[in-house]
Structures are given as C-alpha cells and as structure tokens.
Design a protein around this motif. Sequence first.
Motif, PDB file in Angstrom:
ATOM      1  N   LYS A 159       0.823  -1.210   0.000  1.00  0.00           N
ATOM      2  CA  LYS A 159       0.000   0.000   0.000  1.00  0.00           C
ATOM      3  C   LYS A 159       0.859   1.264   0.000  1.00  0.00           C
ATOM      4  CE  LYS A 159      -3.654  -2.128   2.894  1.00  0.00           C
ATOM      5  NZ  LYS A 159      -4.884  -1.862   2.129  1.00  0.00           N
ATOM      6  N   SER A 188       1.654   3.571  -3.256  1.00  0.00           N
ATOM      7  CA  SER A 188       0.716   4.625  -3.658  1.00  0.00           C
ATOM      8  C   SER A 188       0.837   5.856  -2.773  1.00  0.00           C
ATOM      9  CB  SER A 188      -0.719   4.087  -3.612  1.00  0.00           C
ATOM     10  OG  SER A 188      -0.882   3.015  -4.519  1.00  0.00           O
ATOM     11  N   ASN A 220      -2.981   2.482  -6.387  1.00  0.00           N
ATOM     12  CA  ASN A 220      -4.378   2.604  -5.980  1.00  0.00           C
ATOM     13  C   ASN A 220      -4.842   4.031  -6.256  1.00  0.00           C
ATOM     14  OD1 ASN A 220      -6.846   2.706  -4.701  1.00  0.00           O
ATOM     15  ND2 ASN A 220      -6.166   1.604  -2.875  1.00  0.00           N
ATOM     16  N   PHE A 265      -7.196   0.452  -9.838  1.00  0.00           N
ATOM     17  CA  PHE A 265      -5.739   0.410  -9.811  1.00  0.00           C
ATOM     18  C   PHE A 265      -5.194   0.731 -11.197  1.00  0.00           C
ATOM     19  CE2 PHE A 265      -7.539  -2.547  -6.768  1.00  0.00           C
ATOM     20  CZ  PHE A 265      -6.947  -2.136  -5.589  1.00  0.00           C
ATOM     21  N   PRO A 274      -4.468  -5.092  -6.080  1.00  0.00           N
ATOM     22  CA  PRO A 274      -3.299  -4.425  -5.480  1.00  0.00           C
ATOM     23  C   PRO A 274      -2.069  -5.311  -5.391  1.00  0.00           C
ATOM     24  CG  PRO A 274      -4.878  -5.009  -3.775  1.00  0.00           C
ATOM     25  CD  PRO A 274      -5.546  -5.294  -5.085  1.00  0.00           C
TER      26      PRO A 274
END
Length: 664
Positions: A513, A516, A545, A551, A648
């Motif tokens: 994560k 991003s 993201n 995405f 993701p």
Amino acid sequence: MGKNNKLSICLLEVTMVAFTFFIVAADSRPHNGERNTTTPEVKLEIQTEQVILSNGFANITLSKPDGHVTCISYGGMENLLATKNENDRGYWDVIWNNTGPQTTRKKFSATSFEVIIDNENQTEISFKRTWNASQSDQPPLNIDKRYIMLRDAPGFYTYSIVERLEGWPLSYIQNLRIVFKLQEDMFHYMAVSDERQRVMPMEVDRKTGEVLDYKEAVLLTNSTNPDLKGEVDDKYFYTNDNKDGKVYGWVSANPPVGFWMIIPSNEFRTGGPFRQDITTHVGPTVLSVFVSTHYAGEDLAIKFQQGEPWKKVIGPVFVYLNSDGSAKGNPSILWDDAKKRMNQEVANWPYEFPVSKDYIKSNQRGTVRGQILVKDSKQDVPVSNAYIGLAPPGDVGSWQRENKGYQFWTKTDSNGNFIIENVISGTYNLYATVPGFIGDYKYTSDVEVTPGSSIKLGSLVYKPPRNGDTLWEIGVPDRTAAEFFIPNPPPQYKVHKYKNNSESIFRQYGLWKQYSVLYPTNDLVYNVETSNYSRDWFYAQVTRNVGINIFNATTWRIIFNLTSVDKASNYTLQLALAAAHEAELQVRVNDEKAEEPHFTTGFIGGDNAIARHGIHGLYWLYSIRIQGNLLSKGANTIFLTQTIAITPYQGVMYDYLRLEGPHQ
C-alpha cells in the motif's frame, strides 16, 4: 468406546509421564545404535476404537482405524492437543481436484489398521486406505500413514507412503501436509527462528478483529492481550524457506512445555531449498507442509495425467516434546533445546528404524562430490555457500518447479567443494545457484546414482550469463528483493514485533500500500549515478491505488548516461526477478510511448509473494538484447511497465538488473 472413556484414558495415562517435567536433553547417541535399556520400554495398547503408544516420556492416542492423533500426554499435561473435535487435532490431509478448478480438502482417513513392529525398543503402526474408482469424492491415492515411537525418544515420528497406480484418473494435488492443533489456553508463545519468536494472539482475537484485504489478515481490535491491540495477525508472517525451516513450534507457559516440529531432511519436499511455506499460525497450530502452491502458484501443484503411476515416501518428521521448570518466563530455553535436538535428528538422517520397504535406508543410497567454480572474468574462482543439488532431470532451473521426485541439496565450503550424501538411487541432473551471480548452473550430463556408489565429478565450471561489460547494475543477485527499500507498514497498523525484528522488516502487513503513498501521481525514477537502491528502489513494482478497487499500471524509469555508443553492436539488459504475480513486465528503451514494447515477459507468475510478505517467490531471468541504435550518447532511459492492474497484489519483485555493453 465413548468420548468420556477416551478422555479418562488420557487422564490416567498422563500420570505415567508426569515425571518428565524437566528438560529433555537431546540424546547424544544415534537412534541407529543400541537402545538405552535403563529407560522405560515402549508399550502398545490396542483397543476397539483407539491405539495408545507410550514410552515413559509421552503417550500418544490415535483413532482406529482412521489414524488421527487425538491425545498427546506429556509433562503433567493430560492432552497437549485441542480438546474439541477429536478428529481435528492431529491429522494428515490433502487438497486436490480432478478436471475442474474447484478443489477439495480431505483428511487422510484410513480404513484399516496394522501393527508393523512391536517390541520394547520400538513400535511402528500403520493406517491404510486403498483407493478404488467408486471413491469419486476421494483423491486417487493409496495412503499408508505410519507412526513410530522409540524407547528413548521424547515424542514420536510419522511418515506417509502415497501411491498412484497405472490407469488411475487425472488429478492435481495443491497441498499435502500434517497438522497439529494445540491447547489454546496453554500454548501462547511461538518460535520459528532465532529472530521470529513472540507471544501470539488467540483465535478469539481474530474472531473479534477486523478482516482486512484478505481473510488471513486480521486487525486485532479487541485483543485479549492489550499489548497486541492494533497489530495485524496473518499466518503468512510465519513462513520459512525449506532450507531454514527444520524446527519450529510452540511453548506452554504453565507448565513450560515445548511442542516442536522437526523436519530432518528436505528430500521429500517440493521445489528445492528456497521453496517457502507456512510453519505455524494462531490456533495454536503446527504444520509440516510437503506440497503446496504457496509462493509459487500452480507451477508447484502436482499434476498427474490420466494413467500416470507414482509413489513417494513423505517423511518421517519428528514431533519433539520438551520441558524445563526454569523456562518459565524464558521460553527460549526450550527453543534452544529444540534446536539441539534438530541437529541430532539431521545427523541421524536417513533413519534406520522405519520398517517400510519403500523407505530407503543409508546402505541403499549413494554419494556425489565435486567442486564448483565460477568463470565470470579471466579465471575460474571457487565459490563458497553456493547451493548445489540433485533433482529429477529437467531444464536449467527446473528444480524450483519440480514436485514429484526427491531432491538432495547441500552448500559448498570456502573452496567450492561439495558432498551430497545419502542420495536415493536414480537418474538426476546436478543444479546449482551461486550467490552474487545471476542464473542457474546445470551439469551437462545425467548423474546416475546406485546403492553404495561414490561419484566424483571433479571441478565443474559455471559460466553465468554475460554478454558484455557491466555499464551499471541495481541490486544484489541473491534471488530476493531484501536489499531494496522496504517501507514501514501503514501507520494505522502497529509494527508486528518479534524477539528480534532485524530479519523480519519485510514481514509486515500492507507494505504494498505504501507505494501509492510514496508515489501518489508519478512513478519511481532511478538515476544510476545518484540513486541508492536500498533507499530509492521500492521493493516491489505494484499497481497504484487511485480509488476504491481501482488500480493503475505503473512505469518505472531508469536514467543513465553513456559516454559513447556502438550503434552497430548489441547491448544486454540482464533482468532477474525475485517474484511475479499475475504480471506482465514490458521494457521500452528511450521511447515510453512506443506502441510495441522492446521486450515483454508476457503473463507470468502466481506466487502471491507481494501479499504474503515473502520477499521472493519463483525466480525468473531474462537476458534482453538491446540494439545499439536504440541508445544515445549521453542521457538514456529504460522504461519498465507492469501493465496488468486489476488487484493491489499484481506486480513483480526485482532481484537484480544489469546493463551490459560491448566488450572493450
């Protein structure tokens, strides 16, 4: 016999082993030698619905004829196993399918019981199930589960013989393992390595927590242990490579008792030394996984064609039990003792005590020795710590996807010498992977091992892929992405702490994560003259993201200068990937908008290492030719585009990149 009667037997039997509440040091004598007649004898008690093995250290109760472990009494504890469903405490199982995508999990439930050997020093018992075509809901396998108790061993051994006969139907095996579920109120401390040891959450903490991006990952919002609140629990934190996963388990605090899985050899596991899989998880649960698609995808599913015969002995593995009053408050004492016992079991491999004719003893095996050198310049240089092994014949590097036969691996010494001992008779290829160098070595000839043979291969020379001089390089060729930049986990999640976190920086939830967050609009740009890969090269090229379940593909840039260019010659981009998941990596040179990429991997990978904190999955190597007329004197840019952006977790982990130019 009713459940109450069975429990009463566990309660009664525990008095026989209560005196073992002291540390059980690893017996210094090989099991293959004469037994210690001063210790209690092994006893076998056969009842209508269960079988009990005991040796003064422990008592093991198994259901009959199913062959599931229902009770382990040790160290004053009436049953180390969970007391819920008795057929869900200790068992072998398999995930399989035939022609469709739907898989089914089935326990190895036997239909017959047999005593193989029973004397004062050793008992071995067998639980079998023979397949026939009417059993359409069962995997087409004959199964023979064996359990062994020795006179002087604090624990027991188990192995299975699995077999397919000619003419049997097509089937796939995705997972084959043995499972033990322990008493949750007792076992709270887990250890899978010197670094990764910790007090664990409980199953109720997962049930009251918040499920995150996938079901295995749960945010602990209402933990029974307040110190763990805000952490994420995920069984994939606790994986190990085969080469590193020889012992792991749990410790009970009161009384301090250890329950350990010891795997003395990896010869019966799939995928070679770097193959990784789950060891333990909240439950508390202890596993030994022999076949699975974790960190590899369908490449490591065993795929049997119509009519294909097969037989393999899986194990033995050793369930080791230890205890020590001084381990109260310091469970590492029991971990250190378990490591000592593991070293003894490894030294004793292959065991001499299993009775099955299918288990190959040491006198039926051979030895292969030699030396490996690397030629990467003008001279051949011995290499230390290279992994070298024998696996069924295949292409270069095929050992990491091999899943039906046996593999035998070792490491070279400081002079590149190696000895691969106790090799089962057969035809093999010799493979090697050398730290600091890309690619895989394969010996040019087959290696024929026969009983008692001692094969001397002499000096072997590995010439790693290289087409020119190094112009620049990024990373370290070690088959992992561990040297690159690994971010802290998202701030809403506490760092998942261990006894020592140095080895586990990448074993945190949600690291993907952070790409991003760090690159919200523009992708990574790496300048080979000014950037540092440990700071500026994100550990995985993932999707960005840009909204809820939306995405985008990402394009990374490598900027470099060339003082001169030979337009008539070819250059080479050596591109090594440590992992790939449902990705397509395209390479363009000095033209990001080119309709056709200069090179594409095509659709590759299914290892899911990005989501599962693995830092590597299967290894991929591409030697990409770049025509000199695509390059310019001065500034140049290579564009790396991961084009598939549905989830993701899609992307690649790089191991190493190198641009080579014409030899000067």
